[in-house]
Scaffold this motif. Structure first.
Motif, short mmCIF file in Angstrom:
data_model
loop_
_atom_site.label_atom_id
_atom_site.label_comp_id
_atom_site.label_asym_id
_atom_site.label_seq_id
_atom_site.Cartn_x
_atom_site.Cartn_y
_atom_site.Cartn_z
N MET A 191 83.41 39.85 80.06
CA MET A 191 83.44 39.33 78.69
C MET A 191 82.10 38.74 78.32
O MET A 191 81.60 38.94 77.21
CB MET A 191 84.54 38.29 78.55
CG MET A 191 85.91 38.92 78.45
SD MET A 191 87.13 37.76 77.82
CE MET A 191 86.99 36.45 79.02
N LEU A 235 93.45 36.08 76.99
CA LEU A 235 92.48 36.89 77.71
C LEU A 235 92.45 36.55 79.19
O LEU A 235 92.10 37.38 80.02
CB LEU A 235 91.08 36.70 77.12
CG LEU A 235 90.75 37.57 75.92
CD1 LEU A 235 89.47 37.11 75.30
CD2 LEU A 235 90.68 39.02 76.33
N ILE A 252 92.23 42.51 71.56
CA ILE A 252 92.19 41.64 72.73
C ILE A 252 92.46 42.42 74.01
O ILE A 252 91.75 42.30 75.00
CB ILE A 252 93.20 40.48 72.58
CG1 ILE A 252 92.69 39.50 71.52
CG2 ILE A 252 93.40 39.78 73.91
CD1 ILE A 252 93.65 38.35 71.27
N GLU A 253 93.47 43.25 73.98
CA GLU A 253 93.80 44.03 75.19
C GLU A 253 92.67 45.00 75.55
O GLU A 253 92.35 45.18 76.72
CB GLU A 253 95.11 44.79 74.99
CG GLU A 253 96.33 43.90 75.12
CD GLU A 253 97.51 44.65 75.74
OE1 GLU A 253 98.42 43.98 76.24
OE2 GLU A 253 97.49 45.89 75.74
N LYS A 300 89.87 43.18 77.03
CA LYS A 300 90.26 42.74 78.37
C LYS A 300 90.10 43.88 79.38
O LYS A 300 89.49 43.71 80.43
CB LYS A 300 91.71 42.26 78.33
CG LYS A 300 92.15 41.57 79.59
CD LYS A 300 93.50 40.91 79.37
CE LYS A 300 94.15 40.51 80.69
NZ LYS A 300 95.48 39.92 80.47
N ILE A 347 86.84 39.89 84.67
CA ILE A 347 87.21 39.67 83.28
C ILE A 347 86.20 38.73 82.62
O ILE A 347 85.62 39.04 81.58
CB ILE A 347 88.62 39.05 83.16
CG1 ILE A 347 89.67 40.05 83.63
CG2 ILE A 347 88.90 38.64 81.72
CD1 ILE A 347 91.08 39.50 83.63
N SER A 399 86.51 44.63 79.78
CA SER A 399 85.84 43.55 80.51
C SER A 399 86.06 43.69 82.00
O SER A 399 85.14 43.51 82.79
CB SER A 399 86.36 42.19 80.04
OG SER A 399 85.87 41.91 78.75
#
Lengths: 191, 191
Positions: B167, B189, A155-156, A159, B163, A162
DNA sequence: TGCGCTATCTTTACATTGTCAAGATAATAG
DNA sequence: CTATTATCTTGACAATGTAAAGATAGCGCA
């Protein structure tokens, strides 16, 4: 050799000519026939080196991705901490595409990267820039003595990427007015 | 009317046919002639409604952007707080493109959004989804009694959008293996 | 050396595509 | 009802991707 019936190194010449055309006239002006003409060969000559236009494009993408990776690695090298390396990588990432938006569109636009990865055995299903980021991130965890589950890591990572990738994307579009100078990203943007 | 010499509502029919082709066969298969054929008119008929192929594409983009905005607005409506609205908008944003990656490529790929914004007076230089986000963000500041300089606001806004947009972009590429379920984004997130 | 094999390149041909020009058709205003 | 205009068709052309057939040259092998 260079002026005879056989070109000598047509394959790379076609790739270089393709990159030049993309930079100077945009991807929409990249045609097999123009690339061939730029190399001084007949319009069907590329078929001795590439199955079709897509295969030439994939080869060009590989070439550009290599240049991209060079910039990222260059930015990371010699940094004192993993954190500094990640920040530098983020800067280099955005700067690279900010400097030549055509590359962003070319690499991530039109055909999605899935097809690109599939055709490219070398990648083995993972994107080099992302692998580099993961390495830096794991180093960051190590340096700071942090313990995270794989899912938390994932997830990090997503992130961070992203943010960086999204910024690069937005920097390329420029559709949104912003006071951000993309060529000199503020640290506040990167966590 | 629908079966006579004059089509009746060819303009919208062409746009719909174009969207259908993009969804079913990808953007690379979208040609003026195929769109015309799908509407049962001759290959030059579209020129009565669009200056050239680009103008048809811009019209299709507007149509898709509208659908996109509908989803975003729908997600935002009725949320108790601005924070909840922003989270919901982020989810809707990623979900929209995750469901049909072709739209992402179509909207943000090939031609960058700058050209799109320029051709579209209605936008007046700002991208509707971004305007929505800004409204929600300002509401967020108000609800929480926060004071920020314009520059700070701009940075935070870009960060949030990066972000989410990043994503969406990554979700569309799928080149990176990840344990994230893009259709059900984790709150972690989104800040 | 000379013979053939193969990679490389050319020529020719064809289908698809975007675009334009000239004309046909129909809706609409006057 | 007629003239104008918007809409659509037909025909043409250039650019493009691609395939087939042939030309050229380098290289291995006798």
């Amino acid at each position: 050799m260079a002026d005879s019936y056989h070109h000598g190194n047509l394959r790379q010449a076609l790739i270089d000519a393709g990159i030049k055309i993309i930079n100077e006239n945009g991807e929409e002006n990249l045609s097999l026939r123009k690339v061939a003409a730029a190399c001084g060969v007949s319009h069907a000559a590329p078929y001795a080196h590439f199955k079709d236009k897509d295969e030439l494009i994939e080869a060009i993408k590989d070439n550009v991705t290599e240049k991209f990776m060079e910039k990222l690695v260059e930015a990371v090298e010699g940094k004192p901490t993993a954190d500094a390396a990640i920040i530098a990588m983020g800067r280099a990432y955005v700067t690279f595409f900010s400097k030549n938006p055509d590359y962003y569109i070319f690499l991530f636009g039109k055909q999605n990267i899935t097809a690109h990865l599939k055709m490219n055995k070398e990648y083995k299903g993972d994107y080099p820039p992302f692998l580099l980021l993961r390495r830096m991130y794991l180093l960051h965890l190590e340096e700071n003595g942090l313990e995270k589950t794989v899912e938390e890591q994932e997830i990090e990572l997503i992130k961070i990427w992203s943010i960086v990738h999204g910024m690069a994307s937005i920097a390329c579009m420029k559709g949104v007015k912003s006071s951000i100078n993309w060529n000199d990203i503020d640290e506040r943007l990167l966590v």
